[in-house]
Scaffold this motif. Sequence first.
Motif, PDB file in Angstrom:
ATOM      1  N   GLN A  16      39.173  41.433  -6.262  1.00  0.00           N
ATOM      2  CA  GLN A  16      40.049  41.502  -7.510  1.00  0.00           C
ATOM      3  C   GLN A  16      41.439  42.411  -7.150  1.00  0.00           C
ATOM      4  O   GLN A  16      42.262  42.595  -8.028  1.00  0.00           O
ATOM      5  CB  GLN A  16      39.429  42.217  -8.726  1.00  0.00           C
ATOM      6  CG  GLN A  16      38.192  41.342  -9.388  1.00  0.00           C
ATOM      7  CD  GLN A  16      37.507  41.537 -10.404  1.00  0.00           C
ATOM      8  OE1 GLN A  16      37.653  42.805 -10.796  1.00  0.00           O
ATOM      9  NE2 GLN A  16      36.250  40.734 -10.733  1.00  0.00           N
ATOM     10  N   SER A  17      41.288  43.281  -6.322  1.00  0.00           N
ATOM     11  CA  SER A  17      42.433  44.031  -5.648  1.00  0.00           C
ATOM     12  C   SER A  17      43.328  43.283  -4.909  1.00  0.00           C
ATOM     13  O   SER A  17      43.577  43.461  -3.672  1.00  0.00           O
ATOM     14  CB  SER A  17      41.805  45.408  -4.975  1.00  0.00           C
ATOM     15  OG  SER A  17      40.866  45.968  -5.679  1.00  0.00           O
ATOM     16  N   ARG A  18      44.242  42.407  -5.598  1.00  0.00           N
ATOM     17  CA  ARG A  18      45.006  41.808  -5.038  1.00  0.00           C
ATOM     18  C   ARG A  18      46.300  42.278  -4.221  1.00  0.00           C
ATOM     19  O   ARG A  18      46.601  41.959  -3.149  1.00  0.00           O
ATOM     20  CB  ARG A  18      45.695  40.716  -5.627  1.00  0.00           C
ATOM     21  CG  ARG A  18      44.922  39.844  -6.560  1.00  0.00           C
ATOM     22  CD  ARG A  18      43.884  39.130  -5.543  1.00  0.00           C
ATOM     23  NE  ARG A  18      44.363  38.580  -4.147  1.00  0.00           N
ATOM     24  CZ  ARG A  18      43.392  38.261  -3.240  1.00  0.00           C
ATOM     25  NH1 ARG A  18      42.504  38.137  -3.430  1.00  0.00           N
ATOM     26  NH2 ARG A  18      44.405  37.717  -2.126  1.00  0.00           N
ATOM     27  N   GLN A  19      46.509  43.723  -4.758  1.00  0.00           N
ATOM     28  CA  GLN A  19      47.698  44.322  -4.219  1.00  0.00           C
ATOM     29  C   GLN A  19      47.112  44.820  -2.736  1.00  0.00           C
ATOM     30  O   GLN A  19      47.971  44.752  -1.948  1.00  0.00           O
ATOM     31  CB  GLN A  19      47.935  45.809  -4.965  1.00  0.00           C
ATOM     32  CG  GLN A  19      49.178  45.380  -5.884  1.00  0.00           C
ATOM     33  CD  GLN A  19      49.901  46.819  -6.474  1.00  0.00           C
ATOM     34  OE1 GLN A  19      49.201  47.890  -6.769  1.00  0.00           O
ATOM     35  NE2 GLN A  19      50.961  46.769  -6.593  1.00  0.00           N
ATOM     36  N   MET A  20      46.008  45.499  -2.796  1.00  0.00           N
ATOM     37  CA  MET A  20      45.576  45.745  -1.406  1.00  0.00           C
ATOM     38  C   MET A  20      45.315  44.500  -0.386  1.00  0.00           C
ATOM     39  O   MET A  20      45.396  44.616   0.811  1.00  0.00           O
ATOM     40  CB  MET A  20      44.256  46.556  -1.544  1.00  0.00           C
ATOM     41  CG  MET A  20      43.556  47.328  -0.097  1.00  0.00           C
ATOM     42  SD  MET A  20      42.110  47.932  -0.323  1.00  0.00           S
ATOM     43  CE  MET A  20      42.892  49.488  -1.376  1.00  0.00           C
ATOM     44  N   ALA A  21      44.595  43.408  -0.847  1.00  0.00           N
ATOM     45  CA  ALA A  21      44.422  42.362  -0.328  1.00  0.00           C
ATOM     46  C   ALA A  21      45.700  41.798   0.566  1.00  0.00           C
ATOM     47  O   ALA A  21      45.518  41.324   1.745  1.00  0.00           O
ATOM     48  CB  ALA A  21      43.830  41.193  -1.131  1.00  0.00           C
ATOM     49  N   GLU A  22      46.805  42.108  -0.090  1.00  0.00           N
ATOM     50  CA  GLU A  22      47.940  41.566   0.349  1.00  0.00           C
ATOM     51  C   GLU A  22      48.918  42.535   0.829  1.00  0.00           C
ATOM     52  O   GLU A  22      50.139  42.369   1.000  1.00  0.00           O
ATOM     53  CB  GLU A  22      48.742  40.759  -0.756  1.00  0.00           C
ATOM     54  CG  GLU A  22      48.034  39.387  -1.003  1.00  0.00           C
ATOM     55  CD  GLU A  22      48.392  38.621  -2.222  1.00  0.00           C
ATOM     56  OE1 GLU A  22      49.800  38.510  -2.436  1.00  0.00           O
ATOM     57  OE2 GLU A  22      47.426  38.017  -3.048  1.00  0.00           O
ATOM     58  N   SER A  23      48.406  43.660   1.291  1.00  0.00           N
ATOM     59  CA  SER A  23      49.062  44.720   1.908  1.00  0.00           C
ATOM     60  C   SER A  23      49.303  44.971   3.335  1.00  0.00           C
ATOM     61  O   SER A  23      50.018  45.405   3.961  1.00  0.00           O
ATOM     62  CB  SER A  23      48.680  45.958   1.284  1.00  0.00           C
ATOM     63  OG  SER A  23      47.361  46.436   2.223  1.00  0.00           O
TER      64      SER A  23
END
Length: 277
Positions: A16-23
Amino acid sequence: MPTLPREQPEPAPLYQSRQMAESFGADAQRYDRARPGYPDDLVARIVAGSPGTGALDVLDVGCGTGIAARRFQAAGCTVLGVEPDARMADFARYRGLPVEVATFEDWEPGGRTFDAVTAAQSWHWVDPLAGAVKAAQVLRPNGLLAIFGHVYEPPAEVAEPFAAAYRRVVPDSPFGGGSARRPLDMYQAAYAKVADRIRETGQFDAPEQSRCDWEHSYTRDQWLDLLPTTGGLTRLGPGQLAEILGEVGRAIDALGGSFTMPYTTLAVIAVRATTPL
């Protein structure tokens, strides 16, 4: 009457942590250069266990820059990547991997099916039950779902200075608490939960878990090249990152400028059942 302490809420699942997943695509070239590959025996096992003859069709979920996918290409497979970060996808295409930009849950297969679905160091960014259901939908009968990733534990002389510097520089980060070490049994338990979600679909034979132990030696510069590609550091500012890397670099210098990292690669492999269980 005394007030009971409030229970701390469970942290949100990583997927659910899309910002981190796409960092991680912030420096895709460094990621591709510094991140470790995968054991030959594991790649060979997946290829040998997949159905069909000739070139196997592989779907690589969360392919990143294509580190694992290129191993399967080298083994004679035809590989398609699915990757939510367009920057990572662009780099993977530059290295010769066809990639479609989407999360796996939202990706549209368009009627395509595959001999194997792989996820290398990426399944924690996927809803584990929805992902297993999606994999079953796109796998041919007897196709393999192979989920694998590394557990690594730097020596205490490197891990402890890193943890201390991280707590000082990023005191409010959820990554700052707890031990600096990565207990293997914790990751094995996480992979057991992955296997449980696969069983819940009723679409696979009993998943098998395996491990492969190996080592890799790092110079100071090689380890400091890899660290910024890890989840707790990808979104730090340049000053924060420099302070942490400086502490780690001095710790490695004290060891003579290099160290040997023990790696364990854990895997869950499940065969798509020919009929639902």
